[in-house]
Design a protein around this motif. Structure first.
Motif, PDB file in Angstrom:
ATOM      1  N   MET A 156      49.210 -24.535   2.764  1.00 55.18           N
ATOM      2  CA  MET A 156      48.037 -25.186   2.286  1.00 55.18           C
ATOM      3  C   MET A 156      46.823 -24.486   2.799  1.00 55.18           C
ATOM      4  O   MET A 156      45.866 -24.227   2.261  1.00 55.18           O
ATOM      5  N   PHE A 157      46.664 -24.359   4.065  1.00 57.59           N
ATOM      6  CA  PHE A 157      45.662 -23.702   5.035  1.00 57.59           C
ATOM      7  C   PHE A 157      45.425 -22.271   4.426  1.00 57.59           C
ATOM      8  O   PHE A 157      44.036 -21.729   4.067  1.00 57.59           O
ATOM      9  N   TRP A 158      46.259 -21.319   4.265  1.00 58.31           N
ATOM     10  CA  TRP A 158      46.008 -20.366   3.677  1.00 58.31           C
ATOM     11  C   TRP A 158      45.856 -20.078   2.333  1.00 58.31           C
ATOM     12  O   TRP A 158      44.986 -19.130   1.880  1.00 58.31           O
ATOM     13  N   THR A 159      46.232 -21.016   1.418  1.00 61.73           N
ATOM     14  CA  THR A 159      45.576 -20.891   0.091  1.00 61.73           C
ATOM     15  C   THR A 159      44.246 -21.281   0.059  1.00 61.73           C
ATOM     16  O   THR A 159      43.494 -20.691  -0.780  1.00 61.73           O
ATOM     17  N   ALA A 160      43.786 -22.232   0.893  1.00 60.70           N
ATOM     18  CA  ALA A 160      42.273 -22.541   1.005  1.00 60.70           C
ATOM     19  C   ALA A 160      41.601 -21.358   1.342  1.00 60.70           C
ATOM     20  O   ALA A 160      40.354 -21.133   0.939  1.00 60.70           O
ATOM     21  N   THR A 161      42.256 -20.557   2.425  1.00 57.89           N
ATOM     22  CA  THR A 161      41.419 -19.655   2.773  1.00 57.89           C
ATOM     23  C   THR A 161      41.191 -18.480   1.782  1.00 57.89           C
ATOM     24  O   THR A 161      40.129 -17.740   1.560  1.00 57.89           O
ATOM     25  N   VAL A 162      42.182 -18.063   1.130  1.00 59.42           N
ATOM     26  CA  VAL A 162      42.227 -17.314  -0.138  1.00 59.42           C
ATOM     27  C   VAL A 162      41.168 -17.485  -1.083  1.00 59.42           C
ATOM     28  O   VAL A 162      40.336 -16.886  -1.595  1.00 59.42           O
TER      29      VAL A 162
END
Length: 212
Positions: A104-110
């Motif tokens: 979820m964190f990396w999705t938000a980052t992208v």
């Protein structure tokens, strides 16, 4: 899911705890900076010496937990570990949901990078890249990789989120906690980083609910 257990304190208690931590950090900065200047070293508030910054931030992190403990003890008259997130949880289940939260964190980052482009580096990152003193690097390492994460998890997910979730619901409790968590990092961080940290704060609340 049902809200986690929460201490019987008013809704505004976590915000007062946050204020206590900031006041303690500010006072410690003033005291330490004054002592350093008394020794003949000029302290620029915009760019303080590393030792002053590390010490004041450590005081703030310790005050997060101490302030929460004091407020709960004041209103409830007792302390329970689960009110601060200290409880057993199944190992494999926790690891699985931890991976989900990290995704979820990396999705938000992208998504943020796609919308705004790469952000500027944080002030702390630039300082560490230019730092050569081993003692300072060790101090920042202990602070950012050990002291701060523990203090933030105990306060934001263990204390603040549980209080908010019990009174305004799990979803809104996670959103508000995530927003506050992102905003406390706004000093020295680009807005893109703050947005990602808001999303990450919400994801960590989700992790907390799923695993305890």
């Amino acid at each position: 899911p049902s809200p986690p257990s929460a201490p019987p304190v008013p809704l505004w208690t976590p915000l007062v705890g946050l204020l206590i931590a900031f006041v303690c950090a500010t006072l410690s900065f003033v005291i330490i900076a004054g002592a350093v200047e008394a020794g003949g070293v000029q302290v620029d508030p915009e760019d303080p010496p590393d030792g002053v910054e590390i010490a004041a931030t450590a005081v703030q992190d310790i005050a997060l937990i101490a302030g929460a403990y004091f407020l709960v003890r004041l209103y409830a008259g007792r302390i329970r570990g689960e009110w601060f997130g200290f409880r057993r949880s199944p190992l494999l289940t926790s690891i699985g949901w931890m991976i989900v939260a990290y995704l979820m964190f990396w999705t938000a980052t992208v998504l943020v990078l796609s919308a705004f482009g790469p952000p500027e580096e944080q002030d702390l990152v630039r300082e560490l890249q230019d730092e050569t003193a081993l003692g300072v690097l060790i101090g920042y390492g202990v602070l950012t990789c050990f002291v701060a994460p523990i203090a933030e998890e105990v306060f934001f997910r263990g204390f603040m989120f549980q209080v908010f979730a019990r009174r305004i619901g799990v979803v809104w409790g996670a959103i508000v906690t995530g927003i506050v968590f992102g905003l406390i990092h706004i000093t020295g961080s680009p807005i893109e980083s703050v947005l990602v940290l808001v999303a990450f704060g919400i994801a960590l609340c989700f992790l907390f609910v799923r695993t305890g």
